[in-house]
Write a protein that holds these residues in place. Sequence first.
Motif, PDB file in Angstrom:
ATOM      1  N   LEU A   5      70.156   3.920  22.576  1.00  0.00           N
ATOM      2  CA  LEU A   5      69.076   4.530  23.349  1.00  0.00           C
ATOM      3  C   LEU A   5      69.572   4.903  24.742  1.00  0.00           C
ATOM      4  O   LEU A   5      69.257   5.978  25.259  1.00  0.00           O
ATOM      5  CB  LEU A   5      67.871   3.584  23.425  1.00  0.00           C
ATOM      6  N   ALA A   6      70.405   4.059  25.339  1.00  0.00           N
ATOM      7  CA  ALA A   6      70.922   4.338  26.688  1.00  0.00           C
ATOM      8  C   ALA A   6      71.802   5.585  26.704  1.00  0.00           C
ATOM      9  O   ALA A   6      71.667   6.441  27.593  1.00  0.00           O
ATOM     10  CB  ALA A   6      71.696   3.137  27.217  1.00  0.00           C
ATOM     11  N   THR A   9      69.635   8.670  26.093  1.00  0.00           N
ATOM     12  CA  THR A   9      68.847   8.986  27.286  1.00  0.00           C
ATOM     13  C   THR A   9      69.727   9.680  28.326  1.00  0.00           C
ATOM     14  O   THR A   9      69.310  10.654  28.957  1.00  0.00           O
ATOM     15  CB  THR A   9      68.217   7.699  27.868  1.00  0.00           C
ATOM     16  N   ALA A  26      64.135   7.597  33.145  1.00  0.00           N
ATOM     17  CA  ALA A  26      64.673   7.052  31.897  1.00  0.00           C
ATOM     18  C   ALA A  26      63.559   6.677  30.918  1.00  0.00           C
ATOM     19  O   ALA A  26      63.693   6.881  29.711  1.00  0.00           O
ATOM     20  CB  ALA A  26      65.559   5.841  32.184  1.00  0.00           C
ATOM     21  N   ALA A  27      62.453   6.156  31.420  1.00  0.00           N
ATOM     22  CA  ALA A  27      61.344   5.757  30.544  1.00  0.00           C
ATOM     23  C   ALA A  27      60.740   6.974  29.843  1.00  0.00           C
ATOM     24  O   ALA A  27      60.422   6.921  28.649  1.00  0.00           O
ATOM     25  CB  ALA A  27      60.284   5.012  31.337  1.00  0.00           C
ATOM     26  N   CYS A  29      62.319   9.865  29.234  1.00  0.00           N
ATOM     27  CA  CYS A  29      63.321  10.341  28.265  1.00  0.00           C
ATOM     28  C   CYS A  29      63.344   9.450  27.029  1.00  0.00           C
ATOM     29  O   CYS A  29      63.412   9.944  25.899  1.00  0.00           O
ATOM     30  CB  CYS A  29      64.700  10.401  28.914  1.00  0.00           C
ATOM     31  N   SER A  30      63.277   8.139  27.219  1.00  0.00           N
ATOM     32  CA  SER A  30      63.270   7.210  26.090  1.00  0.00           C
ATOM     33  C   SER A  30      62.055   7.445  25.204  1.00  0.00           C
ATOM     34  O   SER A  30      62.164   7.471  23.975  1.00  0.00           O
ATOM     35  CB  SER A  30      63.267   5.763  26.584  1.00  0.00           C
ATOM     36  N   GLU A  31      60.899   7.622  25.811  1.00  0.00           N
ATOM     37  CA  GLU A  31      59.680   7.875  25.035  1.00  0.00           C
ATOM     38  C   GLU A  31      59.782   9.187  24.264  1.00  0.00           C
ATOM     39  O   GLU A  31      59.387   9.271  23.096  1.00  0.00           O
ATOM     40  CB  GLU A  31      58.448   7.875  25.948  1.00  0.00           C
ATOM     41  N   LEU A  34      61.992   8.589  21.269  1.00  0.00           N
ATOM     42  CA  LEU A  34      61.323   7.792  20.250  1.00  0.00           C
ATOM     43  C   LEU A  34      60.270   8.606  19.504  1.00  0.00           C
ATOM     44  O   LEU A  34      60.101   8.468  18.290  1.00  0.00           O
ATOM     45  CB  LEU A  34      60.722   6.535  20.863  1.00  0.00           C
TER      46      LEU A  34
END
Length: 133
Positions: A5-6, A9, A26-27, A29-31, A34
Amino acid sequence: MPATLATMTARMGAYLMDVAGAVFDAATCSEALLQALDDYSDACPDATETVLTLIAAGREIAIDDLTDLITVTAVWWPFDSLTEVWPPNRVRGWRIWRDRGRPVLFLNTFDGSQPQAADDLRLWYTVPHTING
């Protein structure tokens, strides 16, 4: 090397020309990753298989030990995990239902036979795709 994930991202930040995360943190991009992964899993879930050794006789088999189960795609029974028989014993009459949220496999065999305790059953099923980390 599997993507994490890192790393995904970071790649997304580079692709969006926002490496510092000034526009998309980052949050976010992570969402987004997902959500895209969920859409991909809906369209083309990951296929896997396992051999289950049954603990009891019967046509109703609890399969809640299969983590992240989406659906079952094929069932072989009877199945001998030591000597592969060809052609396989494909179960043609089976279905899945949920009993209080727990998935149950029902074998509706044409000859009326049913699995016995200690029988092996080979099962193909689908799960969502995942990202490491």
